[in-house]
Design a protein around this motif. Sequence first.
Motif, PDB file in Angstrom:
ATOM      1  N   VAL A  36       0.860  -1.191   0.000  1.00  0.00           N
ATOM      2  CA  VAL A  36       0.000   0.000   0.000  1.00  0.00           C
ATOM      3  C   VAL A  36       0.897   1.243   0.000  1.00  0.00           C
ATOM      4  N   HIS A  37       0.271   2.404  -0.075  1.00  0.00           N
ATOM      5  CA  HIS A  37       1.013   3.666   0.010  1.00  0.00           C
ATOM      6  C   HIS A  37       0.350   4.556   1.063  1.00  0.00           C
ATOM      7  N   GLY A  38       1.205   5.169   1.895  1.00  0.00           N
ATOM      8  CA  GLY A  38       0.708   6.117   2.884  1.00  0.00           C
ATOM      9  C   GLY A  38       0.081   5.474   4.110  1.00  0.00           C
ATOM     10  N   GLN A  39       0.248   4.176   4.265  1.00  0.00           N
ATOM     11  CA  GLN A  39      -0.276   3.508   5.450  1.00  0.00           C
ATOM     12  C   GLN A  39       0.438   2.172   5.642  1.00  0.00           C
ATOM     13  N   GLY A  40       0.136   1.504   6.743  1.00  0.00           N
ATOM     14  CA  GLY A  40       0.814   0.252   7.048  1.00  0.00           C
ATOM     15  C   GLY A  40       2.213   0.487   7.599  1.00  0.00           C
ATOM     16  N   VAL A  41       2.996  -0.602   7.641  1.00  0.00           N
ATOM     17  CA  VAL A  41       4.377  -0.514   8.117  1.00  0.00           C
ATOM     18  C   VAL A  41       5.266  -0.018   6.978  1.00  0.00           C
ATOM     19  N   LEU A  42       6.109   0.960   7.272  1.00  0.00           N
ATOM     20  CA  LEU A  42       7.040   1.482   6.278  1.00  0.00           C
ATOM     21  C   LEU A  42       7.918   0.344   5.762  1.00  0.00           C
ATOM     22  N   GLN A  43       7.915   0.125   4.460  1.00  0.00           N
ATOM     23  CA  GLN A  43       8.641  -1.017   3.891  1.00  0.00           C
ATOM     24  C   GLN A  43      10.125  -0.971   4.188  1.00  0.00           C
ATOM     25  N   THR A  44      10.707   0.207   4.157  1.00  0.00           N
ATOM     26  CA  THR A  44      12.154   0.298   4.396  1.00  0.00           C
ATOM     27  C   THR A  44      12.519  -0.163   5.804  1.00  0.00           C
ATOM     28  N   VAL A  45      11.618   0.034   6.749  1.00  0.00           N
ATOM     29  CA  VAL A  45      11.870  -0.425   8.122  1.00  0.00           C
ATOM     30  C   VAL A  45      11.980  -1.941   8.161  1.00  0.00           C
ATOM     31  N   LEU A  46      11.095  -2.610   7.463  1.00  0.00           N
ATOM     32  CA  LEU A  46      11.126  -4.070   7.435  1.00  0.00           C
ATOM     33  C   LEU A  46      12.322  -4.583   6.644  1.00  0.00           C
ATOM     34  N   GLN A  47      12.654  -3.887   5.560  1.00  0.00           N
ATOM     35  CA  GLN A  47      13.741  -4.345   4.700  1.00  0.00           C
ATOM     36  C   GLN A  47      15.110  -4.162   5.337  1.00  0.00           C
ATOM     37  N   GLU A  48      15.203  -3.295   6.345  1.00  0.00           N
ATOM     38  CA  GLU A  48      16.487  -3.076   7.024  1.00  0.00           C
ATOM     39  C   GLU A  48      16.899  -4.264   7.885  1.00  0.00           C
ATOM     40  N   GLY A  49      15.954  -5.172   8.149  1.00  0.00           N
ATOM     41  CA  GLY A  49      16.288  -6.359   8.937  1.00  0.00           C
ATOM     42  C   GLY A  49      16.153  -6.127  10.431  1.00  0.00           C
ATOM     43  N   ASN A  50      16.752  -7.047  11.197  1.00  0.00           N
ATOM     44  CA  ASN A  50      16.652  -7.025  12.664  1.00  0.00           C
ATOM     45  C   ASN A  50      15.183  -7.114  13.095  1.00  0.00           C
ATOM     46  N   ASP A  70       2.809   1.082  15.139  1.00  0.00           N
ATOM     47  CA  ASP A  70       3.367   2.166  15.938  1.00  0.00           C
ATOM     48  C   ASP A  70       3.655   3.366  15.033  1.00  0.00           C
ATOM     49  N   VAL A  71       3.328   4.576  15.530  1.00  0.00           N
ATOM     50  CA  VAL A  71       3.408   5.781  14.722  1.00  0.00           C
ATOM     51  C   VAL A  71       4.819   6.027  14.192  1.00  0.00           C
ATOM     52  N   ALA A  72       5.838   5.601  14.944  1.00  0.00           N
ATOM     53  CA  ALA A  72       7.220   5.834  14.514  1.00  0.00           C
ATOM     54  C   ALA A  72       7.602   4.982  13.308  1.00  0.00           C
ATOM     55  N   GLY A 102       4.321   7.161   5.705  1.00  0.00           N
ATOM     56  CA  GLY A 102       3.695   8.464   5.560  1.00  0.00           C
ATOM     57  C   GLY A 102       3.145   8.678   4.162  1.00  0.00           C
ATOM     58  N   SER A 103       2.636   9.855   3.922  1.00  0.00           N
ATOM     59  CA  SER A 103       2.052  10.180   2.622  1.00  0.00           C
ATOM     60  C   SER A 103       3.059   9.949   1.499  1.00  0.00           C
ATOM     61  N   GLU A 139       4.698   7.293   0.836  1.00  0.00           N
ATOM     62  CA  GLU A 139       5.705   6.283   1.147  1.00  0.00           C
ATOM     63  C   GLU A 139       5.114   4.875   0.982  1.00  0.00           C
ATOM     64  N   ALA A 140       5.987   3.937   0.590  1.00  0.00           N
ATOM     65  CA  ALA A 140       5.553   2.556   0.382  1.00  0.00           C
ATOM     66  C   ALA A 140       5.398   1.851   1.730  1.00  0.00           C
ATOM     67  N   GLY A 141       4.262   1.214   1.930  1.00  0.00           N
ATOM     68  CA  GLY A 141       4.022   0.496   3.165  1.00  0.00           C
ATOM     69  C   GLY A 141       3.499  -0.903   2.909  1.00  0.00           C
ATOM     70  N   LEU A 142       3.415  -1.679   3.975  1.00  0.00           N
ATOM     71  CA  LEU A 142       2.845  -3.028   3.924  1.00  0.00           C
ATOM     72  C   LEU A 142       1.780  -3.161   5.000  1.00  0.00           C
ATOM     73  N   GLU A 143       0.576  -3.580   4.599  1.00  0.00           N
ATOM     74  CA  GLU A 143      -0.447  -3.925   5.574  1.00  0.00           C
ATOM     75  C   GLU A 143      -0.304  -5.409   5.887  1.00  0.00           C
ATOM     76  N   LEU A 144      -0.247  -5.747   7.173  1.00  0.00           N
ATOM     77  CA  LEU A 144      -0.067  -7.131   7.607  1.00  0.00           C
ATOM     78  C   LEU A 144      -1.321  -7.619   8.320  1.00  0.00           C
ATOM     79  N   TYR A 145      -1.720  -8.829   8.021  1.00  0.00           N
ATOM     80  CA  TYR A 145      -2.782  -9.451   8.798  1.00  0.00           C
ATOM     81  C   TYR A 145      -2.531 -10.950   8.865  1.00  0.00           C
ATOM     82  N   TRP A 146      -3.038 -11.555   9.916  1.00  0.00           N
ATOM     83  CA  TRP A 146      -2.700 -12.939  10.249  1.00  0.00           C
ATOM     84  C   TRP A 146      -3.841 -13.884   9.918  1.00  0.00           C
ATOM     85  N   GLN A 147      -3.493 -15.026   9.331  1.00  0.00           N
ATOM     86  CA  GLN A 147      -4.445 -16.113   9.115  1.00  0.00           C
ATOM     87  C   GLN A 147      -3.974 -17.323   9.919  1.00  0.00           C
ATOM     88  N   PRO A 148      -4.729 -17.707  10.956  1.00  0.00           N
ATOM     89  CA  PRO A 148      -4.341 -18.882  11.743  1.00  0.00           C
ATOM     90  C   PRO A 148      -4.326 -20.141  10.885  1.00  0.00           C
TER      91      PRO A 148
END
Length: 456
Positions: free
Chosen positions: A358-372, A430-432, A436-437, A439-448
């Motif tokens: 998605v764009h402008g919402q979800g987890v910032l993709q770069t945060v996830l791609q940085e690892g850790n 988390d807001v941090a 943002g507007s 920016e590339a993001g990822l929406e995550l949801y869980w399927q048991p």
Amino acid sequence: MENLRKQNPINPLTEVLKTLCETVPPGSSLCVGVSGGLDSMVLLHALIPLSAQFPFRLCAVHINHQLHPEAAQWQQLVEDACAAWKIPCSTHRVSVDRKDPDGLEAAARRARYAVFGAMDADFIVLAHHQDDQAETLLTQLLRGAGLPGLSAMPTDRPFAVFQARPQLLRPLLNCSRKALTAYAQNQGLRWVDDSSNQDVAHVRNYLRHALSPVLDLRFPAWRATLARSAHHFADAQTLLNERAEEDFSACGQTEGLRVADVLTLGPPRAANLLRWWLKGQGAPACHSEQLAQWLMQSAAPADRMPELAWGGWTLNRFEGLWQLRRSLDKHWTPLELECWPTQDLIIPQAGVLHQKAVHGQGVLQTVLQEGNIRVQRRQGGERLRPHADRPSRSLRNLLQEAHLPPWYRAALPLVFKGDTLICVPGVAVDVAFQAGSGEAGLELYWQPPQGPSPQA
């Protein structure tokens, strides 16, 4: 009466023809389960001339359980017969756990039916006959089964819940083994005799070899009589199913059963509805004692959260609903990720973490791609700040406000960066770490595992 007893046994070919006329649409594909024994060899042979008359496509499948010293010879006999009769035949070797807690017979049946269920056919056709039906009913009576068990084996039914094909077809249920034997001898068929059928340690064999001769002396038609009784039980169960459907329309919804409405039906109808609903969801049957105890627990005060677990399934009461699910492993192993996957994340024992770009919402993709990144279940005390103009919130409160059931909260995968909780899939980011507007993001949801997410 004596003249009736001396009538010729029912011709298996006639019974097969009758069932096919009633059940099988023209052009269907039929796969016959052939063990090499008398019953299945008769069934396959009787179907051959009919395959062009109706018409339908005919093939055979043989399951080698690798349990008998002569299993290879049985397989060869089936392959030779199918080659001579010009019938396509597939053979499958399966592994069966001799120490299975449900018993060797049940383990072999599971392995066999797993192959049947994967066959590319409209019908799996099995050679169960009248004697099998009578023995099934006797066995169920001795186990104290209810109507579903006493209905014994239906002539046709869906192979599995939520599976449109193949259907299961048993066209010989009105044929006695005596009739099948006469047919096989008249046609000069070859078959194998399983020596394990003589072992009276098995319930069916005991009934066949110890009890049947005694019944034959006084009640020579007992097999047909019991098979007729099974049919009556099946009719009664059909009526109960129809009542359950009516009750579900008044008490049920997509998410489950409304407890207060169900309890107004009274114990017998409530238990009938519950059995019908559980079966429709694919869950194994509960003992009547378990259902009675569950109905009592469901009348407990609203702040209680009773739970019934059996056979890998769990029934909960949450927010006035009975909700059914596969039992989850609440102690699955956390995942440490140096690189976030480009596709959905499969979590062993804990289902799938789906992602949507998605764009402008979800987890910032770069945060996830940085690892850790670490994915784990909640430990207690976690906090998250979903909004910049508000303070952080406890995870407990966020999950309660999302109206997620307790079982879901306990097993829900959380996404951390280092030791910081950054995302509660399907609930908050988390807001941090939010995109943002622009920016590339990822929406995550869980399927048991084997079940939908409440958010889906």
